[in-house]
Design an enzyme around this catalytic site. Structure first.
Site, short mmCIF file in Angstrom:
data_model
loop_
_atom_site.label_atom_id
_atom_site.label_comp_id
_atom_site.label_asym_id
_atom_site.label_seq_id
_atom_site.Cartn_x
_atom_site.Cartn_y
_atom_site.Cartn_z
N LYS A 22 0.83 -1.21 0.00
CA LYS A 22 0.00 0.00 0.00
C LYS A 22 0.87 1.26 0.00
O LYS A 22 0.62 2.19 -0.77
CB LYS A 22 -0.92 -0.04 1.23
CG LYS A 22 -1.86 1.15 1.36
CD LYS A 22 -3.10 0.79 2.15
CE LYS A 22 -2.86 0.55 3.62
NZ LYS A 22 -2.60 1.78 4.40
N ARG A 42 -8.95 11.90 12.38
CA ARG A 42 -7.51 11.69 12.64
C ARG A 42 -6.73 13.01 12.67
O ARG A 42 -7.09 13.97 11.99
CB ARG A 42 -6.94 10.71 11.60
CG ARG A 42 -7.60 9.36 11.74
CD ARG A 42 -7.06 8.35 10.76
NE ARG A 42 -5.67 8.02 11.02
CZ ARG A 42 -4.96 7.23 10.24
NH1 ARG A 42 -5.50 6.68 9.16
NH2 ARG A 42 -3.70 6.97 10.52
N SER A 62 7.04 9.15 12.08
CA SER A 62 5.95 8.97 11.12
C SER A 62 6.46 9.11 9.69
O SER A 62 6.92 10.17 9.28
CB SER A 62 4.83 9.99 11.36
OG SER A 62 3.97 10.03 10.23
N ASP A 122 1.76 -1.19 11.94
CA ASP A 122 0.41 -1.65 11.55
C ASP A 122 0.14 -3.10 11.96
O ASP A 122 -0.95 -3.61 11.72
CB ASP A 122 0.25 -1.52 10.03
CG ASP A 122 0.20 -0.07 9.59
OD1 ASP A 122 -0.21 0.79 10.40
OD2 ASP A 122 0.58 0.22 8.44
N ARG A 153 -7.67 -3.48 9.55
CA ARG A 153 -6.74 -4.40 10.20
C ARG A 153 -7.34 -5.02 11.46
O ARG A 153 -6.97 -6.13 11.84
CB ARG A 153 -5.41 -3.71 10.51
CG ARG A 153 -4.69 -3.24 9.23
CD ARG A 153 -3.23 -2.95 9.43
NE ARG A 153 -2.75 -2.02 8.42
CZ ARG A 153 -2.40 -2.36 7.17
NH1 ARG A 153 -2.47 -3.62 6.78
NH2 ARG A 153 -1.98 -1.44 6.32
C1 S3P Z 1 2.46 4.65 6.24
C2 S3P Z 1 3.00 5.02 7.45
C3 S3P Z 1 2.44 4.59 8.74
C4 S3P Z 1 1.48 3.41 8.60
C5 S3P Z 1 0.55 3.58 7.44
C6 S3P Z 1 1.31 3.73 6.14
C7 S3P Z 1 3.06 5.19 5.02
O1 S3P Z 1 1.76 5.69 9.31
O2 S3P Z 1 0.73 3.24 9.77
O3 S3P Z 1 -0.34 2.47 7.32
O4 S3P Z 1 2.76 4.67 3.91
O5 S3P Z 1 3.86 6.13 5.11
P1 S3P Z 1 2.51 6.83 10.18
O6 S3P Z 1 3.43 7.55 9.28
O7 S3P Z 1 1.43 7.72 10.68
O8 S3P Z 1 3.19 6.09 11.29
#
Ligand code: S3P
EC number: 2.5.1.19
Length: 438
Positions: free
Chosen positions: A22, A123, A168, A321, A395
């Site tokens: 993803k 969020r 993040s 995740d 999830r």
């Molecule tokens: C992601 C980063 C993560 C993850 C999300 C996908 C990404 O989030 O939980 O499903 O593709 O950069 P955070 O950056 O908020 O930790």
């Protein structure tokens, strides 16, 4: 709101391929749209989250065409070349799509209004609006920068140096994507390294990007702005976060022996696999190779007696995740599993810490949940019999369906339709291995 139940299943067997990653899929479409020329993407995840990003890139002026299953073509407009969308950008359930595109729009002299579903609109977005405002963008959002939210992109975006307050990858990526349009160098300092798909793909499309690891464990990522990105083919590996579900199912259903093909093994994504191996899981990496600039392998997973472990907080970014499905595995382990550093779980598609704790309680698993930790007292078997509220979270739905495959009584989840956001075909794939879902 379709519910589904999972029942105690015979040994799972067979070989499956999970949908594309993803994170990489979103980024391939976005960077393809910002490159000059035609990018062909293979293995793209055709889940709702990514389809929203595809549609938004069209609205922002790129030509995005589906050629066949997982095969997409993007005609990019070049860095700085996107146009103002004529309508609202609806990101559905996707925090990644919303935050990355807020970064993209922030760097362009355009205005766009973002919205999402009830989960996404709850969020926190201040984590991206705060750095992007320093780069010159302006925001008008609901209730402290939540969606629906308008982004007024910067006419003359400024490069910044920014230390992330939370680990993040979404925030890092939003800043780097805005930094593409700024002159000079944009630097993001991460307290702990997070998934580096943006960095890898930026380099793949020809951007100049430098990564320096400091002695204290932090990482400095520097991007030179205003590059000409050049279209390049992207091969998307299978998503390790999706592989996690058939993988844990195989570990807990007695007698199982399953192959999951073409799984991405980026070192910043495999904290769950490392943890399960520490717990005693039989996971073999077969046919290791590099595809599309990412390490991949076929995984052979066999039913295993698991034991409880302590998962260090530093590992959280590499498995952020995967805690819901790890909590399920921990329920089938013997002994206590302690998971630390989980504060971010409270601001995912749902409050995942609360949702997991409620699901464990409904199915007879002793546990303790704190503000940022979860302790699961594994007894080697799970009573089951509960109904789990999924709170619009894919999830949570998949994790508790996996639990039901090995629990003593069926486990029901109240809503499976969000599974399509990340794992279209989940039910069919699990059934092909022998899982009883009804
Ligand atoms: C992601 C980063 C993560 C993850 C999300 C996908 C990404 O989030 O939980 O499903 O593709 O950069 P955070 O950056 O908020 O930790």
């Amino acid at each position: 709101m379709p519910a589904q139940s999972a029942k105690s299943s015979p040994a799972l067997a067979g070989a499956v391929t999970v949908p594309g990653d993803k994170s990489i899929s979103h980024r391939a479409l976005i960077l393809g749209a910002l490159a000059v020329g035609r990018t062909e993407v293979t293995g793209l995840l055709e889940g709702d989250d990514v389809l929203r990003t595809a549609e938004c890139m069209r609205r922002l002026g790129a030509k995005v065409v589906r050629l066949g299953p997982g095969r997409w073509q993007v005609d990019g407009v070049g860095v700085g070349g996107l146009v103002e969308p004529a309508d609202v950008l609806d990101m559905g359930n996707s925090g990644t799509g919303a935050r990355l595109l807020m970064g993209v729009v922030a760097g362009h002299p355009i205005t766009a209004v973002f919205t999402g579903d009830a989960s996404l609109n709850r969020r926190p977005m201040a984590r991206v609006t705060e750095p992007l405002a320093r780069m010159g963008a302006a925001f008008v959002g609901r209730a402290g920068n939540k969606l629906p939210l308008a982004v007024v992109g910067a006419r003359n975006p400024l490069p910044i140096e920014y230390r992330l307050p939370v680990a993040s990858a979404q925030v890092k990526s939003a800043i780097l994507l805005a930094g593409l349009c700024a002159p000079g160098e944009t630097t993001v300092i991460e307290p702990e390294p997070t998934r580096d798909h943006s960095e890898r793909l930026l380099g793949h499309f020809g951007a100049e990007i430098r990564i320096v690891d400091a002695a204290d464990g932090s990482r400095r990522v520097t991007l030179r702005g205003q590059p000409e990105l050049t279209a390049a083919p992207v091969v998307v590996p299978g998503d390790p976060s999706s592989a996690a579900f058939p993988l844990v199912a195989a570990l807990i259903v007695p007698g199982s022996d399953v192959i999951i093909e073409n799984v991405g093994l980026n070192p910043l994504r495999i904290g769950l696999f490392d943890t399960l191996i520490e717990m005693g899981a039989s996971i073999e990496y077969l046919n290791r190779r590099v595809a599309g600039g990412e390490p991949v392998a076929d995984l052979r997973v066999r039913h295993s007696a698991l034991k409880g472990v302590t998962v260090p907080a530093e590992r959280a970014p590499s498995m952020i995740d995967e805690y819901p499905v790890l909590a399920v595995a921990a329920g089938f382990a013997t002994g206590t599993t302690r998971m630390n550093g989980l504060a971010e779980l409270r601001v995912k598609e749902s409050d995942r810490l609360a949702a997991v704790a409620a699901g464990l309680a409904a199915n007879g698993i002793a546990h303790e949940a704190g503000p940022d930790f979860l302790i699961v007292a594994g007894k080697g078997k799970v009573p089951g019999g509960g109904t789990v509220a999924t709170h619009m979270d894919h999830r949570i739905a998949m994790s508790f369906l996996v639990m039901g495959l090995a629990a003593e009584r069926p486990v029901t989840v109240d809503d499976i339709h969000m599974i399509d956001t990340s794992f279209p075909g989940f039910g069919t794939l699990m059934a092909s291995l022998g899982a009883t879902l009804e």
